[in-house]
Design a protein around this motif. Structure first.
Motif, PDB file in Angstrom:
ATOM      1  N   MET A 191     -31.634  24.527  49.917  1.00 54.58           N
ATOM      2  CA  MET A 191     -30.953  25.531  49.097  1.00 54.58           C
ATOM      3  C   MET A 191     -29.801  26.179  49.856  1.00 54.58           C
ATOM      4  O   MET A 191     -29.898  26.427  51.057  1.00 54.58           O
ATOM      5  CB  MET A 191     -31.943  26.619  48.665  1.00 54.58           C
ATOM      6  N   ASP A 192     -28.721  26.431  49.126  1.00 56.87           N
ATOM      7  CA  ASP A 192     -27.575  27.164  49.661  1.00 56.87           C
ATOM      8  C   ASP A 192     -26.872  27.812  48.483  1.00 56.87           C
ATOM      9  O   ASP A 192     -27.067  27.406  47.337  1.00 56.87           O
ATOM     10  CB  ASP A 192     -26.631  26.222  50.423  1.00 56.87           C
ATOM     11  N   ASP A 193     -26.062  28.836  48.771  1.00 55.85           N
ATOM     12  CA  ASP A 193     -25.324  29.483  47.685  1.00 55.85           C
ATOM     13  C   ASP A 193     -23.927  28.886  47.530  1.00 55.85           C
ATOM     14  O   ASP A 193     -23.100  29.427  46.801  1.00 55.85           O
ATOM     15  CB  ASP A 193     -25.248  30.996  47.908  1.00 55.85           C
ATOM     16  N   ARG A 194     -23.688  27.758  48.202  1.00 56.04           N
ATOM     17  CA  ARG A 194     -22.399  27.068  48.111  1.00 56.04           C
ATOM     18  C   ARG A 194     -22.639  25.636  47.639  1.00 56.04           C
ATOM     19  O   ARG A 194     -23.313  24.873  48.314  1.00 56.04           O
ATOM     20  CB  ARG A 194     -21.701  27.054  49.474  1.00 56.04           C
ATOM     21  N   LYS A 195     -22.062  25.296  46.491  1.00 55.81           N
ATOM     22  CA  LYS A 195     -22.299  23.961  45.950  1.00 55.81           C
ATOM     23  C   LYS A 195     -21.679  22.863  46.813  1.00 55.81           C
ATOM     24  O   LYS A 195     -22.098  21.709  46.749  1.00 55.81           O
ATOM     25  CB  LYS A 195     -21.788  23.862  44.519  1.00 55.81           C
ATOM     26  N   ASP A 196     -20.681  23.218  47.625  1.00 59.19           N
ATOM     27  CA  ASP A 196     -20.107  22.228  48.532  1.00 59.19           C
ATOM     28  C   ASP A 196     -21.078  21.854  49.643  1.00 59.19           C
ATOM     29  O   ASP A 196     -20.893  20.826  50.315  1.00 59.19           O
ATOM     30  CB  ASP A 196     -18.812  22.765  49.150  1.00 59.19           C
ATOM     31  N   ALA A 238     -24.725  22.439  49.105  1.00 61.53           N
ATOM     32  CA  ALA A 238     -25.979  22.064  48.457  1.00 61.53           C
ATOM     33  C   ALA A 238     -25.683  21.022  47.395  1.00 61.53           C
ATOM     34  O   ALA A 238     -25.421  21.346  46.231  1.00 61.53           O
ATOM     35  CB  ALA A 238     -26.652  23.293  47.844  1.00 61.53           C
ATOM     36  N   ASN A 239     -25.715  19.761  47.788  1.00 62.07           N
ATOM     37  CA  ASN A 239     -25.443  18.683  46.848  1.00 62.07           C
ATOM     38  C   ASN A 239     -26.098  17.393  47.338  1.00 62.07           C
ATOM     39  O   ASN A 239     -26.483  17.271  48.507  1.00 62.07           O
ATOM     40  CB  ASN A 239     -23.937  18.487  46.648  1.00 62.07           C
ATOM     41  N   VAL A 274     -28.579  24.985  44.142  1.00 58.57           N
ATOM     42  CA  VAL A 274     -27.502  25.928  44.412  1.00 58.57           C
ATOM     43  C   VAL A 274     -27.950  27.307  43.940  1.00 58.57           C
ATOM     44  O   VAL A 274     -28.239  27.507  42.753  1.00 58.57           O
ATOM     45  CB  VAL A 274     -26.198  25.520  43.687  1.00 58.57           C
TER      46      VAL A 274
END
Length: 348
Positions: free
Chosen positions: A222-227, A229-230, A242
């Motif tokens: 998990m991360d708050d940045r889609k770049d 967390a993909n 995300v």
């Protein structure tokens, strides 16, 4: 067992039918316990194991012959090794084992059933595969997946048997076998791997997630940045999420007593935010990356916010075993080594 499901789905997708061999029950000194399984291919090679030695070889040979027995053929083999027979086999003290063999045709429905089971496991839920055998156990008449505790009409269980199945799912390791008026029902319970929740999708997270997936963790990144967390960055992870913000990091997450949490966000403020939430969960393991100076500052702030020292002591920080790790890959090894030790109950 999850690897066996994956390889089975792959073979079916490639158009290769299989014979699935599963140990239903065992007593005494047998090479493998009930619940062990393997698939047998037309050319005789196997994937998985039912223990090796003479039992596995006899099961393999019987499985190869079953390809000519017809679609969805089945049989139950029993091996009874008295002490005298054990002396010439691989069973030191003798034993008894019962093995179910069944033909799995390379059809879309069969592959989808296995994929559905894998989806349940990836999402942290047990997958229960049901097989309805004929009265003489020579045919697998029905095959399905138990979902939401709803038995299919063809199961044929009594109310008492249905309740026994439902109550046994959480702890069942060996297949559950129920006698019915028209045959028998075999329920195989596949349990999800322990979940590892990784917060942060940066340079340490990538090798950590990759290695964790290879050593038996259901991995969620998990991360708050889609770049960050993909799927491109984390192809091996079971889930990549995300987040709207780290302050709501645990919303909807199925964190249980056997769950593991690794905190490797991009800054100590986010680490503190995630740790505060992690300490309110029943997770088995909580680890946070960082120096001792950063750790002490975060701990002091959490104590002022009402957390106890006992709460703080649950956190492993600096995370990982002290092996002189420097690169992200080396740090990932140290983290996963600590995860393995904690999972095994080894005190370091």
């Amino acid at each position: 067992m999850i690897d066996l499901l994956r390889s089975t789905a792959s073979s079916l997708h490639a158009g290769e039918d299989l014979i699935l061999a599963s140990i239903l029950d065992s007593k005494g000194s047998t090479p493998r316990s009930a619940g062990s399984a393997m698939t047998i291919h037309r050319d005789g090679h196997i994937t998985g194991t039912v223990g090796g030695g003479i039992v596995e070889e006899q099961v393999r040979r019987a499985g190869v012959k079953m390809f000519d027995a017809g679609k969805r053929a089945a049989q139950i083999l029993e091996f009874d090794f008295s002490n005298s027979k054990a002396a010439i086999s691989d069973m030191i003290c003798g034993g008894w084992v019962s093995v179910l063999l069944e033909h799995i045709p390379a059809e879309a429905a069969e592959e989808q059933l296995i994929q559905d089971a894998l989806t349940e496991l990836r999402q942290g839920r047990p997958a229960i595969l049901l097989d309805k055998l004929s009265a003489d156990s020579s045919t697998n008449e029905h095959k399905g997946l138990l979902t939401a505790d709803a038995l299919p009409d063809w199961a044929g269980l009594t109310a008492e048997q249905s309740a026994e199945l439902t109550n046994s799912i959480s702890e069942a390791i060996r297949p559950l076998v129920f006698s019915t008026e028209s045959g028998s029902l075999v329920a195989r319970c596949f349990h999800p791997l322990p979940s590892l929740f990784i917060f942060g999708g940066g340079h340490v997270s990538r090798p950590t997630a990759k290695l964790a997936a290879s050593i038996g963790f259901r991995t969620v990144v998990m991360d708050d940045r889609k770049d960050f967390a993909n799927r491109e960055r984390f192809p091996e992870a079971d889930e990549v999420l995300v987040l709207d913000a780290f302050k709501n990091a645990f919303e909807g997450l199925p964190v249980r007593e056997d769950s593991f949490i690794v905190i490797v966000t991009r800054g100590h403020l986010h680490d503190k935010t995630v740790l505060a939430q992690a300490l309110r969960t029943p997770a088995k393991y909580i680890g946070m990356i960082g120096s001792k100076k950063k750790r002490d500052a975060i701990y002091a702030a959490l104590l002022k916010e009402g957390f106890t020292q006992a709460d703080i002591d649950r956190c492993h920080c600096p995370i990982g075993l002290s092996i002189g790790a420097q690169t992200p890959e080396e740090i990932a090894v140290s983290i996963n080594a600590e995860l393995i030790a904690d999972r095994a109950g080894v005190s370091l």
